[in-house]
Design a protein around this motif. Structure first.
Motif, mmCIF file in Angstrom:
data_model
loop_
_atom_site.group_PDB
_atom_site.id
_atom_site.type_symbol
_atom_site.label_atom_id
_atom_site.label_comp_id
_atom_site.label_asym_id
_atom_site.label_seq_id
_atom_site.Cartn_x
_atom_site.Cartn_y
_atom_site.Cartn_z
ATOM 1 N N PHE A 121 0.862 -1.190 0.000
ATOM 2 C CA PHE A 121 0.000 0.000 0.000
ATOM 3 C C PHE A 121 0.895 1.236 0.000
ATOM 4 C CE2 PHE A 121 -2.665 -3.269 1.858
ATOM 5 C CZ PHE A 121 -3.927 -3.001 1.361
ATOM 6 N N LYS A 122 0.583 2.189 -0.873
ATOM 7 C CA LYS A 122 1.338 3.444 -0.876
ATOM 8 C C LYS A 122 0.362 4.598 -0.727
ATOM 9 C CE LYS A 122 5.150 1.743 -3.692
ATOM 10 N NZ LYS A 122 5.751 1.751 -5.031
ATOM 11 N N GLU A 138 -3.147 3.583 -1.862
ATOM 12 C CA GLU A 138 -3.569 2.794 -3.017
ATOM 13 C C GLU A 138 -2.843 1.445 -3.011
ATOM 14 O OE1 GLU A 138 -4.576 5.688 -6.591
ATOM 15 O OE2 GLU A 138 -2.550 6.022 -5.855
ATOM 16 N N VAL A 139 -3.441 0.491 -3.715
ATOM 17 C CA VAL A 139 -2.906 -0.870 -3.726
ATOM 18 C C VAL A 139 -1.956 -1.074 -4.897
ATOM 19 C CG1 VAL A 139 -3.515 -3.312 -3.705
ATOM 20 C CG2 VAL A 139 -5.123 -1.629 -2.822
ATOM 21 N N TYR A 140 -0.809 -1.664 -4.576
ATOM 22 C CA TYR A 140 0.187 -1.990 -5.607
ATOM 23 C C TYR A 140 0.396 -3.496 -5.644
ATOM 24 C CZ TYR A 140 1.459 2.900 -6.296
ATOM 25 O OH TYR A 140 1.424 4.234 -6.624
ATOM 26 N N LEU A 141 0.400 -4.033 -6.858
ATOM 27 C CA LEU A 141 0.663 -5.458 -7.066
ATOM 28 C C LEU A 141 1.973 -5.562 -7.821
ATOM 29 C CD1 LEU A 141 -0.178 -8.478 -7.119
ATOM 30 C CD2 LEU A 141 -1.445 -7.976 -9.213
ATOM 31 N N ASN A 142 2.963 -6.164 -7.162
ATOM 32 C CA ASN A 142 4.308 -6.285 -7.759
ATOM 33 C C ASN A 142 4.805 -4.940 -8.303
ATOM 34 O OD1 ASN A 142 4.286 -8.995 -7.123
ATOM 35 N ND2 ASN A 142 3.434 -9.597 -9.081
ATOM 36 N N GLY A 143 4.600 -3.898 -7.477
ATOM 37 C CA GLY A 143 5.124 -2.577 -7.810
ATOM 38 C C GLY A 143 4.271 -1.749 -8.756
ATOM 39 N N ASN A 145 0.556 0.072 -9.644
ATOM 40 C CA ASN A 145 -0.683 0.570 -9.042
ATOM 41 C C ASN A 145 -1.885 -0.103 -9.715
ATOM 42 O OD1 ASN A 145 -2.995 2.063 -8.313
ATOM 43 N ND2 ASN A 145 -1.821 3.949 -8.076
ATOM 44 N N VAL A 146 -2.635 -0.897 -8.927
ATOM 45 C CA VAL A 146 -3.799 -1.610 -9.484
ATOM 46 C C VAL A 146 -5.099 -1.175 -8.807
ATOM 47 C CG1 VAL A 146 -2.527 -3.656 -10.270
ATOM 48 C CG2 VAL A 146 -3.377 -3.576 -7.902
ATOM 49 N N GLU A 147 -5.052 -0.038 -8.111
ATOM 50 C CA GLU A 147 -6.197 0.441 -7.327
ATOM 51 C C GLU A 147 -7.501 0.416 -8.134
ATOM 52 O OE1 GLU A 147 -8.458 1.632 -4.282
ATOM 53 O OE2 GLU A 147 -6.309 1.269 -4.033
#
Length: 230
Positions: A73-74, A83-88, A90-92
């Protein structure tokens, strides 16, 4: 308010858990963790890699690839939430679609997925001062949380909220499809073998079917303050 506590918010999909959890975290200066987003990120990963679609679910392949799933989360200052990050990446926005909603409860029922994410969630909340929402926070992730809330509302009310949310985002959706999705997720969430959605014995139930966001926040903040003053 030096005595920081753990606030666990569980409940059905689209009960506004995330909304009130974000409000509380901001008000208290606590860390907010959206565990539903973590399961959505895994579901999105499974979809992107062809492990799950309308025709079936290759659970074995997903389990084999779990070590490649890195969720973080960043905080976004402009938006005021993490916001949500998947493997770096941003997939929010990508994880909030109805397509992901269709598969998230199925993916979340996999024990290996739950084990991996629960470990991460416990690590995130080890120092208290955390507001975490999901399906098993008060029962599995933080059974010793000082305050446990269980959010509920009728399926129709929740579907209407979700429908409005998706329309505002610009998604083309049909209300009946959204309602069907809400009902299907309720069934899977409450009937899965591993950590089913249940109200913890010591959780306080909040039915927000007829509450505005302001009324809901006011009710819950009062419960938080009572807990902090104990």
């Amino acid at each position: 308010m030096n005595n920081k506590i753990t606030i666990a918010i569980d409940g059905f999909s689209s009960t506004g858990k995330s909304t009130v959890a974000k409000q509380l975290a901001k008000h208290l200066g606590y860390v907010y963790v959206d565990t539903g987003a973590m399961y959505r990120a895994v579901a999105y990963y499974a979809m992107s890699h062809g492990f799950i679609d309308e025709n079936g679910f290759d659970k074995v392949s997903l389990i084999e690839h779990l070590e490649n799933v890195n969720i973080s989360f960043k905080f976004n200052d402009a938006l005021g939430f993490a916001e949500v990050y998947l493997n770096g990446v941003n997939v929010e926005k990508k994880i909030r679609t109805l397509e992901v909603s269709k598969f998230v409860s199925t993916v979340a029922a996999v024990s290996e997925v739950r084990h991996k994410l629960v470990e991460q969630q416990q690590q995130m909340g080890k120092d208290k001062g955390v507001v975490m929402d999901g399906r098993d926070i008060g029962t599995v992730v933080f059974p010793d949380a000082e305050l446990k809330l269980f959010m509920t509302a009728s399926a129709e009310t929740r579907a209407q909220r979700r429908y409005k949310e998706l329309v505002v985002r610009g998604d083309e959706v049909v209300y009946n499809e959204v309602l069907k999705n809400v009902q299907e997720r309720d069934y899977i969430d409450t009937h899965r073998e591993d950590s089913p959605l249940v109200k913890a014995d010591d959780a306080i139930e909040v039915d927000n079917s007829n509450l505005t966001l302001e009324e809901q926040f006011s009710v819950i903040l009062e419960l938080v303050n009572k807990t902090l003053n104990k």
